[in-house]
Design an enzyme around this catalytic site. Structure first.
Site, PDB file in Angstrom:
ATOM      1  N   ASN A  22      -3.760  29.296  10.977  1.00 50.07           N
ATOM      2  CA  ASN A  22      -4.249  30.260  11.968  1.00 50.07           C
ATOM      3  C   ASN A  22      -5.643  29.843  12.435  1.00 50.07           C
ATOM      4  O   ASN A  22      -6.200  28.868  11.947  1.00 50.07           O
ATOM      5  CB  ASN A  22      -4.225  31.687  11.397  1.00 50.07           C
ATOM      6  CG  ASN A  22      -5.124  31.841  10.194  1.00 50.07           C
ATOM      7  OD1 ASN A  22      -6.342  31.710  10.305  1.00 50.07           O
ATOM      8  ND2 ASN A  22      -4.531  32.077   9.034  1.00 50.07           N
ATOM      9  N   ARG A  23      -6.183  30.597  13.363  1.00 48.06           N
ATOM     10  CA  ARG A  23      -7.397  30.157  14.053  1.00 48.06           C
ATOM     11  C   ARG A  23      -8.692  30.596  13.383  1.00 48.06           C
ATOM     12  O   ARG A  23      -9.769  30.454  13.955  1.00 48.06           O
ATOM     13  CB  ARG A  23      -7.409  30.711  15.480  1.00 48.06           C
ATOM     14  CG  ARG A  23      -6.339  30.123  16.362  1.00 48.06           C
ATOM     15  CD  ARG A  23      -6.450  30.737  17.752  1.00 48.06           C
ATOM     16  NE  ARG A  23      -5.308  30.376  18.558  1.00 48.06           N
ATOM     17  CZ  ARG A  23      -5.189  29.225  19.209  1.00 48.06           C
ATOM     18  NH1 ARG A  23      -6.153  28.332  19.145  1.00 48.06           N
ATOM     19  NH2 ARG A  23      -4.120  28.966  19.928  1.00 48.06           N
TER      20      ARG A  23
END
Ligand SMILES: Cc1cc2nc3c(=O)[nH]c(=O)nc-3n(C[C@H](O)[C@H](O)[C@H](O)COP(=O)(O)O)c2cc1C
Length: 406
Positions: free
Chosen positions: A211-212
């Site tokens: 994820n970011r």
């Protein structure tokens, strides 16, 4: 009228890491601090007086007998806004804990009423010796911030805890402690666990689902907690940021790793703040060798399995008085979803932020609403992630049970 420059006394004792402190001095002077360097006599064997004098633009003394008419042995400490000792040797910690006043630095430490920070650096054996641990504990009990040394390469070939943290990170500690002023160490004597970053769930030896999350918010929480006097364990998932000074870093990769590390550290902690983005799902099957592209056939779909819910588990296992804080990144119905999550996970506080295109991830700023299990709702307007971190710690500190008297 310009405001006066904050006055910093930079104490330097005779550790090999004294050379790194030249850079800390530069950062302090270049950012508008008035710095007086007070080395110990032995420290000048590592970095000489001309270096400190030239970089600070001020004369440098080690003893109490220079410029006696100005009584520097009391004046420096009395007038300082911050005394920062780096590196702090085992010997200096012992002298400070024992209340000795046999040179200018120890006199200054006794007369200072401002925040005092020690950044110890020494071989692991010296740092782990019960005498040094007791001296560090004594100094902490009197309100000083004693920054945990970093782990890594020491002088020679040894590695272990005892390294002086990087100057840029020491500068951050100085900046935060100065900003909070004399009563800022409200987490002194507390152990807090912070998770940061984003987990990676392996598909095969080279690929993962991720994820970011950049880790910026979790690292800001760790930094600010150190400056408020806490012992900090930072469970860090795949973060490409410098280690915050004073935090014990536990690197992890997947949600399973994170669960193990957080639950272990949380056992005796006063507070746990789960700022990491932990994957809800992982690939159901891990392929031991790289998944190949086969000509003429469609790729296999990825089947997912549920990951453990660390926040819920923390809520179930919490020990009396422990404060548990979750973070919720929502894209829609932010507050409604946040309230539901707070109740489901049984945490004390939930920091809800809206995520999406250009919001939050990887940015230095954040905006959030902090929901309390007691029904409270605190809006934190968009600002630096460190500002949000400070509000989170304010709320945690307000919920901590006071330590037993004595
Ligand atoms: C090469 C060398 C490196 C040293 N490095 C350290 C160190 O990193 N930390 C430490 O506590 N002592 C270290 N010492 C020992 C201190 O220099 C010694 O205890 C000294 O008396 C400390 O004086 P001070 O605390 O007045 O500055 C080192 C000594 C030598 C010779």
């Amino acid at each position: 009228m310009t405001s006066p420059k904050p006055r910093v006394v930079l104490g330097v004792s005779a550790g090999i890491a004294a050379y790194k402190v030249c850079e800390l001095l530069r950062r302090l002077t270049e950012s508008g601090h008035d710095v007086t360097v007070v080395p110990t006599e032995d420290a000048l064997r590592f970095v000489g007086e001309p270096t400190w004098a030239a970089l600070s633009g001020k004369p440098v003394s080690t003893g109490v007998w220079d410029g006696v008419a100005d009584v520097p042995h009391v004046r420096l400490g009395q007038q300082a806004d911050l005394v920062f000792v780096a590196p702090a040797t085992a010997d200096l910690l012992a002298r400070a804990a024992g209340g000795l006043a046999d040179d200018l630095l120890t006199n200054t430490l006794l007369t200072a009423r401002c925040p005092v920070v020690f950044a110890p650096a020494m071989h692991t054996e010296m740092w782990e010796h019960p005498a040094t641990r007791a001296n560090a504990a004594t100094l902490r009990s009197r309100g000083a911030v004693v920054v945990e040394p970093a782990s890594g390469r020491l002088t020679g070939k040894d590695t272990g805890p005892g390294r002086l943290p990087e100057p840029a990170e020491l500068f951050e500690v100085a900046r935060h402690v100065l900003a909070r002023g004399a009563d800022g160490r409200d987490l002194a004597g507390r152990h807090v666990v912070v998770s940061a970053g984003g987990t990676r769930e392996a598909l095969d030896p080279v690929r993962f689902l991720g994820n970011r999350s950049s880790g910026l918010q979790g690292y800001a929480l760790a930094r600010t907690a150190v400056a408020r006097g806490a012992r900090v364990t930072l469970v860090s998932a795949n973060v490409a940021l410098p280690d915050p000074a004073g935090a014990e870093i536990v690197p992890v990769e997947s949600a399973e790793d994170m669960r193990e590390a957080v639950l272990k550290a949380a056992g005796a902690a006063d507070a746990v703040v789960m700022a990491a983005a932990v994957a809800d799902f992982r690939p159901a099957g891990y392929q031991g060798s790289k998944i190949k592209k086969s000509e003429g056939s469609e790729p296999e779909p990825i089947r997912l399995a549920k990951n453990p819910d660390i926040l819920a588990e923390l809520g179930e296992r919490r020990r009396p008085g422990q404060v548990i804080v979750g973070f919720a990144a929502e894209t829609d119905d932010v507050l409604e979803n946040g309230r539901a999550k707070l109740a489901r996970k049984r945490c004390d506080l939930l920091v809800v932020n809206q995520v999406g295109e250009g919001l939050t991830f990887g940015r230095p700023d954040n905006a959030a609403v902090i929901l309390g299990a007691d029904g409270s709702q605190t809006e934190v307007p968009r600002g630096a992630k460190e500002a949000l971190a400070e509000v989170v710690w304010d709320q945690v500190a307000a919920r901590l049970v006071p330590p037993p008297a004595g």
